[in-house]
Design an enzyme around this catalytic site. Sequence first.
Site, PDB file in Angstrom:
ATOM      1  CB  SER A 125      -2.489 -14.500   8.671  1.00  0.00           C
ATOM      2  OG  SER A 125      -2.580 -14.415  10.066  1.00  0.00           O
ATOM      3  CE1 TYR A 150       0.619 -11.626  10.160  1.00  0.00           C
ATOM      4  CE2 TYR A 150       2.315 -11.489   8.478  1.00  0.00           C
ATOM      5  CZ  TYR A 150       1.329 -12.206   9.141  1.00  0.00           C
ATOM      6  OH  TYR A 150       1.048 -13.493   8.771  1.00  0.00           O
ATOM      7  CE  LYS A 154       0.742 -12.688   5.267  1.00  0.00           C
ATOM      8  NZ  LYS A 154       1.412 -13.326   4.110  1.00  0.00           N
TER       9      LYS A 154
HETATM   10  C1  WQD Z   1       0.269 -17.274  21.007  1.00  0.00           C
HETATM   11  C2  WQD Z   1      -0.203 -17.084  22.434  1.00  0.00           C
HETATM   12  C3  WQD Z   1       0.474 -15.006  23.412  1.00  0.00           C
HETATM   13  C4  WQD Z   1       4.760 -15.842  23.446  1.00  0.00           C
HETATM   14  C5  WQD Z   1       0.939 -15.709  15.499  1.00  0.00           C
HETATM   15  C6  WQD Z   1       1.639 -14.894  14.504  1.00  0.00           C
HETATM   16  C7  WQD Z   1       0.666 -14.330  13.519  1.00  0.00           C
HETATM   17  C8  WQD Z   1      -0.162 -15.449  12.926  1.00  0.00           C
HETATM   18  C9  WQD Z   1      -0.830 -16.266  14.016  1.00  0.00           C
HETATM   19  C10 WQD Z   1       0.800 -16.059  10.835  1.00  0.00           C
HETATM   20  C11 WQD Z   1      -0.683 -15.662  22.686  1.00  0.00           C
HETATM   21  C12 WQD Z   1       1.109 -16.176  24.140  1.00  0.00           C
HETATM   22  C13 WQD Z   1       3.391 -15.952  23.252  1.00  0.00           C
HETATM   23  C14 WQD Z   1       5.271 -15.805  24.767  1.00  0.00           C
HETATM   24  C15 WQD Z   1       3.047 -15.990  25.626  1.00  0.00           C
HETATM   25  N1  WQD Z   1       0.643 -16.284  12.128  1.00  0.00           N
HETATM   26  N2  WQD Z   1       2.560 -16.024  24.318  1.00  0.00           N
HETATM   27  N3  WQD Z   1       4.388 -15.880  25.813  1.00  0.00           N
HETATM   28  O1  WQD Z   1       0.132 -13.978  18.579  1.00  0.00           O
HETATM   29  O2  WQD Z   1      -1.400 -15.919  18.041  1.00  0.00           O
HETATM   30  O3  WQD Z   1       0.089 -14.930  16.283  1.00  0.00           O
HETATM   31  O4  WQD Z   1       0.212 -16.734  14.893  1.00  0.00           O
HETATM   32  O5  WQD Z   1       0.213 -15.309  10.144  1.00  0.00           O
HETATM   33  O6  WQD Z   1       1.424 -13.698  12.534  1.00  0.00           O
HETATM   34  O7  WQD Z   1       2.269 -13.856  15.199  1.00  0.00           O
HETATM   35  O8  WQD Z   1       1.040 -16.301  18.191  1.00  0.00           O
HETATM   36  O9  WQD Z   1       2.787 -17.607  19.335  1.00  0.00           O
HETATM   37  O10 WQD Z   1       2.929 -15.071  19.395  1.00  0.00           O
HETATM   38  O11 WQD Z   1       1.178 -16.204  20.722  1.00  0.00           O
HETATM   39  O12 WQD Z   1       2.271 -16.056  26.585  1.00  0.00           O
HETATM   40  O13 WQD Z   1       6.506 -15.710  25.012  1.00  0.00           O
HETATM   41  O14 WQD Z   1       0.900 -17.295  23.306  1.00  0.00           O
HETATM   42  O15 WQD Z   1       0.031 -14.027  24.344  1.00  0.00           O
HETATM   43  O16 WQD Z   1      -1.770 -15.743  23.576  1.00  0.00           O
HETATM   44  P1  WQD Z   1      -0.105 -15.236  17.848  1.00  0.00           P
HETATM   45  P2  WQD Z   1       2.088 -16.292  19.402  1.00  0.00           P
END
Ligand code: WQD
Length: 337
Positions: A125, A150, A154
């Site tokens: 990741s 998490y 990784k």
């Molecule tokens: C994306 C953006 C939030 C939800 C994920 C996985 C991580 C890795 C990478 C696998 C951020 C914003 C989110 C919401 C929001 N994958 N958001 N409102 O945090 O980049 O990480 O992908 O390994 O394990 O967790 O993804 O989709 O949670 O957030 O504003 O209700 O959307 O702040 O900027 P993230 P995400």
Amino acid sequence: MKILVTGGLGFIGSHTVVELQNKGYQVVIIDNLSNASLDVLEGVFAITGRVPIFEKLDLKDKSAVQAFFKVHQDIQGIIHFAANKAVGESVVNPLMYYENNINTLVYVLQELTKLKVSNFIFSSSCTVYGQADIMPIAETAPIKPAESPYGNTKQIGEEIIQDTCNINAKLNSIALRYFNPIGAHESAKIGELPIGVPQNLIPYITQTAIGLRDQLSVFGNDYPTIDGTCVRDYIHVVDVAKAHVVALQRLLDHKNQTNFEVFNLGTGTGSTVLEVIKAFEKVSNTKLNYKIVDRRPGDVVSAFADTSKANLELGWKAEHTLEQAMLSSWKWQKVLK
Ligand code: WQD
């Protein structure tokens, strides 16, 4: 050619099973169904017309893993997805993450290295980079202290593989560092199946649009980005799946340059949360109900991939646009309801 896919009923796993079958591989899936349902097998069959061999098995059970490999000595490669992956959950339950994500990797590698052929693809990741200083993020970027248990699993996982490869020239391995996989197969037969309240942005958007959620909360708009919301590299899950088949083929064809290689899987383009919302509204022709709230602890400001290594050495490039990915998510959500 028999390929084992652990966690093969999960989001990325199931899409990878489809692409493996499309390329003629015989697929064996191990899944403990803790975060997936058997219905996914039907979805895979509906797309490819072939049913993978499925064994319900918890990889934390070392003797069960040993018994499995006694039966399947003819495995030519393993794609290892099985792991917990919710950042927030890992903070409140670290030992579950260390047990499930690390022990299982060790047990699978212990059995794999006993086989004649040891080809291993590891689901890693972009989280391993933490908040990288330079964008886009290259594979040579320093690995920063993990922002969550998490992410730490990784980082530790990659170190375990590297250490094992160092003393076992027969083991050939590739770690694929995903950025943000989104979307669903165009058939809408398989897709992301978040359990409970979605943690990730895209399923929360589609569930809000379909009326399952009242309103999307956008976690902060005071970041140093073009519109104040965080930047991520959203990549279509089918492009991610295809990269796994290309990486596996690289090992089977002995084209890898070292016996442990790392590749970023992204589009190379960063998109803000508001840009994602706009893309969704355009393809769905709906207005999304959202509000700006406080930042989410642990979020990095920006993360998008330097994809040149995967483009040049793997000969792989993401093909879907953000809008195509959002449309596929919306089509899938409308099937789920
Ligand atoms: C994306 C953006 C939030 C939800 C994920 C996985 C991580 C890795 C990478 C696998 C951020 C914003 C989110 C919401 C929001 N994958 N958001 N409102 O945090 O980049 O990480 O992908 O390994 O394990 O967790 O993804 O989709 O949670 O957030 O504003 O209700 O959307 O702040 O900027 P993230 P995400």
